[in-house]
Design an enzyme around this catalytic site. Structure first.
Site: not given
Lengths: 180, 531, 379
Positions: B83, B112, B147, B175-176, B259, B261, B263, B274, B308-309, B334, B337, B456
């Site tokens: 998931h 293009d 994951w 791909s990314s 991390h 990722e 963002y 925006s 921080h993880h 943040t 914004k 979790r």
């Protein structure tokens, strides 16, 4: 104009690919970088993998540090392994010898490897091992036992607020790994 | 930024000599057209969203009541793992890539993307990658280690899915990276004359910065999964203490990717709202340059907060303090914004079309996710929150009511441009309200579950967690079903509806609204003039 | 004006009432000074976030209502203000500093593991905890004790769940109150995490490394926690139960354990001479198998390959007896197979090996005695 755009594009693509490849390399570089960082700071509790020189910086008799010893045998490792004493008190700078007992209780020859870990992590870089069985792999024949020495001192530079540290050895069976 | 566009969408400038796109499946297999590729990415992402969503339904069905009644714990772990992987790499990221493909060339007045054939490859390897991942279910079990695939659970103690997992992730990464290179080159080299960087729409800015984050960190993911592979199958000991390695090293490298990722998964959302909020407030975005600097600051800061993880891994005090302070610091740009969006709406002339409804919901609910993030940043309290449902609540607020809602906002905003028809407003509003209510029923109680002590990734739980879990599961089923309404809206819209003008939203700005709806297959063959 | 004051008063009462503290919606205050500090920090950040949220969301809702096009509001044209940007960058920084100061202090307290009175070694493994009182010769495993009938609705109908469903163990950790107890945490296999919310202690158990944590419990009682790091299929089934006793009761308990350990060792030595009949071995063996082995190898012996191999018809269970005993007693490195020699008595080991060699049609006819176990695995 189309051509100069193409040229600009190719130059840019090349630069971006360099970034991509460098970052891939950086990911791998993080492995030794992490080791170096932890080596310098001792932050993950790993001690040196090489023998330290004998201490000639003197002994700080004003302080006492309690050193605890723990042995941990991993599943699948059928040896006895324990420290002779659980705890000693040392002055920073004072050299001490502590023995660990190991016995191969099986009937076949085996090879073991001990991996040390120190808590608190910050104390690890001050824990100097002059002689340690963890530097080498340990070979024991079936039913053979041995007393293994650990000769160490604690660097007098260790911060004042450390009054106790714990050294844990985890014993792994590396017989299969060596044979392959 | 105002633009006067002299657009040329005439097919006569098409040097391939054919009129319009090819027909049949070959059109889609071989297309290099950014609009086609954008559509494929969006459909792929939606299919993946429903697939990953079904897995979530299985999870919530098991957790509906205490006890183990539907699936065994190992399969439960496979569900939670896949998931997560599907939602991150198969739904959110491809959806944003689809939006990038569709909109960036039009927004900057380019015909293009810079690398159209690379673009085709970037897309088509994705279904391949996910087939490999999903195939593992039938070949001994899918990945079941989360994951985040921490070692040594994913190496020495894995169920054999590690090889499939690594292979699939490598392909997704390629791909990314290719997509990101394409975005960067397009934005840097193909802006219409007169469109300086500070005249680009903020949407383009956020995707530009996101693309840089991607090329910086996806290679690190590639590195760490390669190390995973060699540790598992080739006897290396990167993460194995017996061989001199360290399991915590895995976490450092993974989160150094991980991390930035997250963002990568939110900055494009910032770009979307925006765009929509000024449009429906009929007022320019407040503080454009500030928004650009804030987005850049967030991107830079995202590189120095990764641990921080890892507050509970045995980090020394000085490390915990450093990462706590840096993480708290990210709240500043943040917050800026959020304040700027608020100030955009303030004293505007606001209307509440569906894109705006999703955008306002985004601002409020993403901010709630941000608050729980700030709480998580406080290291000593994190010892209580870490690996509980409080964390699950946090990241689902920022990813679902954050990223996913922004994608819905974008889809509704640009559907008229893509299809040439207005969508059914009543159905769309139903989708919005059903989603809004069910998503909060689904995720808000998770805060309480985490605070009450529910960890979790468990398939069964102690009795004091039962009531909230029941409500959460009900919310989950409702949210999942609500997405079928969106499917209906999209299909209906593609097939017909009220014809859409070039600019259906009177407050909208941007070059894309200067071309007809639906947008012609080729647009801006001649770049427009910007003043 | 009065209405607004009343509003603030209510809000304040709502958040500060004791009921809020131990409600099912909030974090526990716990039973240590550290856990109280952590709770206070949590409430501080929650208050600040609530206030900011009310202001920001209030402004958004205000403009949604009063600045609507349908009410005829005409859009203003302002779209930037350096002064305002600076203000709402600097003010949040000050607010963050206000939060960081108490957080730093609490963190410094938590990370100070010095001067403990008692050290306990905590080892996590798939899927249980092991506790050892440092230097006191008392050690034991702590395994989930909720009966399978209560949680297994897949193969059973599910009996009624007890009060401490999934949060109860066969032997709990016991510590004294008012003493600094230090935990040295590690793992035997994958990463686990030892967490007791009442103490605000959570530290990962990393294989090959030790992590430290400490607590001083103020109130006697029983406190329950769970593993907090995904560690495989039974991650949700390895709870932590700690009983905190007044010092004299703790000392008495510890002494009792020490004597019991000595007695158990004597009994083990005596059991070396025991000869059990096949029936006795099979009966004890089956009971042992169901409790310790069936979770992975399944009651029908078919296992969950490839991770948990089948025992029915397996070369291990019908092949060399010494090899079989060795694996059960010493485990198998790099797999989930534990070293059950540390968890089971000699009799149980002999019995379970016998059972595995004869059940499910394996029928080797082998009867393994305690002396055989010692000979094969050097116990």
């Amino acid at each position: 104009m189309q051509e100069s755009t193409n040229k600009k594009t190719n130059v840019l693509i090349r630069k971006l690919m360099i970034v991509v490849v460098s970052m891939f390399g950086f990911g791998f570089a993080l492995v030794p970088l992490y080791d170096v960082f932890c080596d310098i700071t001792g932050l993950n509790g790993k001690t040196d993998t090489e023998a330290a020189q004998v201490n000639d910086d003197g002994i700080d008799t004003t302080r006492n540090i309690k050193v605890q010893f723990i042995s941990h045998i991993t599943p699948g490792m059928s040896w006895e392994f324990r420290p002779e004493i659980a705890e000693v008190s040392v002055h920073p700078g004072e050299t001490k010898i502590v023995k660990f007992y190991a016995k191969n209780v099986t009937s076949v020859s085996m090879m073991g490897q001990t991996v040390p870990s120190v808590a608190p992590g910050e104390a690890a870089s001050y824990f100097k091992k002059i002689e340690c069985f963890c530097f080498e792999q340990q070979s024991l024949a079936g039913q053979e036992d041995v007393w293994m020495p650990l000769r160490f001192y604690i660097d007098p530079e260790i911060p004042d607020d450390v009054t106790m540290l714990t050294l844990s050895y985890t014993l792994y069976d590396i017989t299969a790994k060596i044979e392959s | 930024m105002t633009t006067t566009a002299t657009t040329d969408t005439d097919m006569a400038h098409d040097d391939h000599g054919h009129h319009g796109p090819a027909t049949g499946f070959k059109r889609w297999l071989f297309t290099t057209n950014h609009k086609d590729i954008g559509s494929m990415y969006l459909w792929f992402a939606f299919i993946m969203f429903l697939t990953g969503g079904s897995m979530a339904m299985v999870i919530r069905a098991e957790l509906f009541q205490p006890g183990l009644q539907l699936i065994d714990p190992d399969f439960f772990n496979q569900m939670t793992t896949v998931h997560g992987l599907i939602m991150v790499f198969g739904a959110v990221m491809p959806a944003f890539t689809g939006l990038a493909n569709w909109m960036i060339p039009m927004m900057i007045g380019a015909p293009d993307m810079a690398l159209p054939r690379l673009n085709n490859w970037s897309f088509w390897i994705l279904p391949f990658a996910f087939s490999i991942l999903l195939m593992s279910f039938f070949l001994g079990g899918a990945p079941n280690f989360g994951w985040t695939f921490y070692a040594p659970l994913s190496t020495t103690y894995s169920n054999g899915s590690t090889a499939f997992f690594v292979f699939a992730v490598h392909i997704m990464g390629i791909s990314s990276i290719m997509g990101a290179i394409n975005v960067i080159v397009t934005i840097m080299n193909m802006r219409a004359p007169g469109m300086t960087y500070m005249k680009m729409p903020l949407f383009v800015w956020t995707f530009f910065i996101t693309a840089y984050l991607l090329i910086a960190v996806m290679p690190i993911l590639a590195g760490v999964v390669t190390m995973l592979l060699t540790d598992t199958y080739f006897g290396t000991s990167f993460f194995n203490a017996a061989g001199g390695g360290d399991p915590v090293l895995f976490q450092h490298i993974f989160w150094f990717f991980g991390h930035p990722e997250v963002y990568i998964m939110i900055l494009p959302a910032f770009g979307i709202v925006s765009t929509t909020i000024p449009a429906f407030s009929r007022k320019k975005l407040f503080g454009y340059s500030s928004m650009v600097y804030a987005t850049s600051s967030i991107a830079f800061l995202s590189f120095i907060v990764w641990a921080h993880h890892m507050f509970t891994t045995g980090m020394p005090l000085v490390g915990e303090l450093f990462f706590m302070y840096c993480t708290m610091l990210i709240a500043v740009p943040t917050g800026v914004k959020v304040f700027n969006w608020m100030a955009t709406m303030w004293r505007g002339s606001i209307s509440f079309e569906v894109p705006m409804m999703f955008s306002i919901a985004f601002v409020i609910l993403f901010t709630i996710g941000g608050f729980s993030g700030l709480m998580l940043a406080m290291a000593p309290v994190d010892f209580q929150y870490h690996d509980t449902y409080f964390v699950v609540a946090h990241f689902h607020y920022v990813l679902v009511t954050g990223s996913i809602f922004s994608i819905f906002a974008a889809a509704y905003y640009w559907l008229p441009k893509w299809t040439g028809y207005m969508f059914n407003e009543t159905l769309a509003k139903t989708h919005f309200w059903c989603s809004l209510i069910s998503v909060n029923l689904l995720f808000f109680p998770m805060h309480f579950l985490g605070l009450a002590g529910m960890p979790r990734r468990i398939p069964d739980y102690a009795l004091q967690f039962a009531d909230f879990n029941m409500w959460v599961s009900i919310g989950g089923f409702a949210f999942g079903l609500s997405q079928l309404i969106f499917l209906a809206v999209v299909i209906k819209c593609i097939r017909g509806g009220a014809p859409a003008p070039a600019k259906p939203w009177d407050g909208a700005e941007g070059l894309e609204w200067t071309v007809p709806s639906p947008a012609p297959y080729h647009t801006f063959a001649t770049p427009p003039k910007i003043d | 004006m009065k209405g607004r004051n009343l509003g603030w008063l209510l809000l304040g009462t709502l958040f500060s009432s004791a009921a809020w503290a131990e409600s099912k919606y909030n974090l526990t205050q716990g039973v240590t000074d550290v856990s109280h500090e952590v709770y206070d920090l949590h409430m501080l950040v929650l208050y600040i976030c609530t206030v900011i949220g009310v202001i920001v969301f209030g402004a958004i809702f205000w403009s949604m209502f009063f600045h609507r096009k349908s009410k005829g509001h005409v859009a203003a044209t302002f779209h930037e203000s350096t002064k305002v940007e600076i203000l709402w960058t600097v003010i949040p920084i000050f607010i963050l500093i206000a939060m960081a100061v108490p957080a730093t202090k609490t963190l410094i307290d938590i990370e100070n593991n010095e001067n403990s009175d008692l050290t306990i070694q905590v080892t996590g493994s798939q899927w249980k905890w092991h506790y050892r009182y440092f230097d006191k010769d008392v050690e034991f495993y702590s395994v989930l004790s909720t009966p399978k009938e209560q949680w297994d609705n897949l193969s059973g109908t599910g009996a009624e769940k007890g009060e401490n469903y999934l949060l109860e163990v066969d032997k709990q950790l016991v510590i004294p109150i008012n003493k600094k107890v230090r935990f040295l945490i590690t793992s035997d296999d994958v990463i686990h995490s030892w967490w007791v919310a009442a103490f605000a202690v959570k530290q990962d158990a990393v294989p090959g490394f030790i992590n430290e944590a400490w607590t001083i419990v103020n109130e006697p009682g029983v406190y329950r926690g769970q593993c907090a790091e995904l560690c495989g299929k039974d991650h949700g089934y390895m709870p932590i139960v700690v009983e905190a006793l007044p010092e004299d009761e703790f000392d008495a308990w510890l002494e009792e354990q020490r004597l019991a350990a000595i007695a158990a060792a004597e009994a083990e030595k005596a059991s070396l001479a025991a000869m059990m009949t096949m029936d006795e071995l099979m009966e004890l063996g089956e009971a042992t198998y169901v409790t310790y082995c069936a979770a992975c190898h399944q009651a029908n012996g078919l296992g969950l390959p490839p991770t948990f191999p089948a025992l029915k018809g397996s070369s291990v269970a019908v092949g060399d007896i010494s090899e079989h005993i060795n694996i059960v007693v010493n485990g198998m490195a790099g797999t989930g197979m534990q070293a059950f020699g540390k968890q089971l008595t000699l009799k149980e080991l002999a019995a379970v090996v016998t059972y595995e060699r004869n059940a499910w049609g394996n029928n080797t006819g082998d009867a393994v005695q305690t002396a055989d176990v010692k000979a094969a695995a050097g116990m």
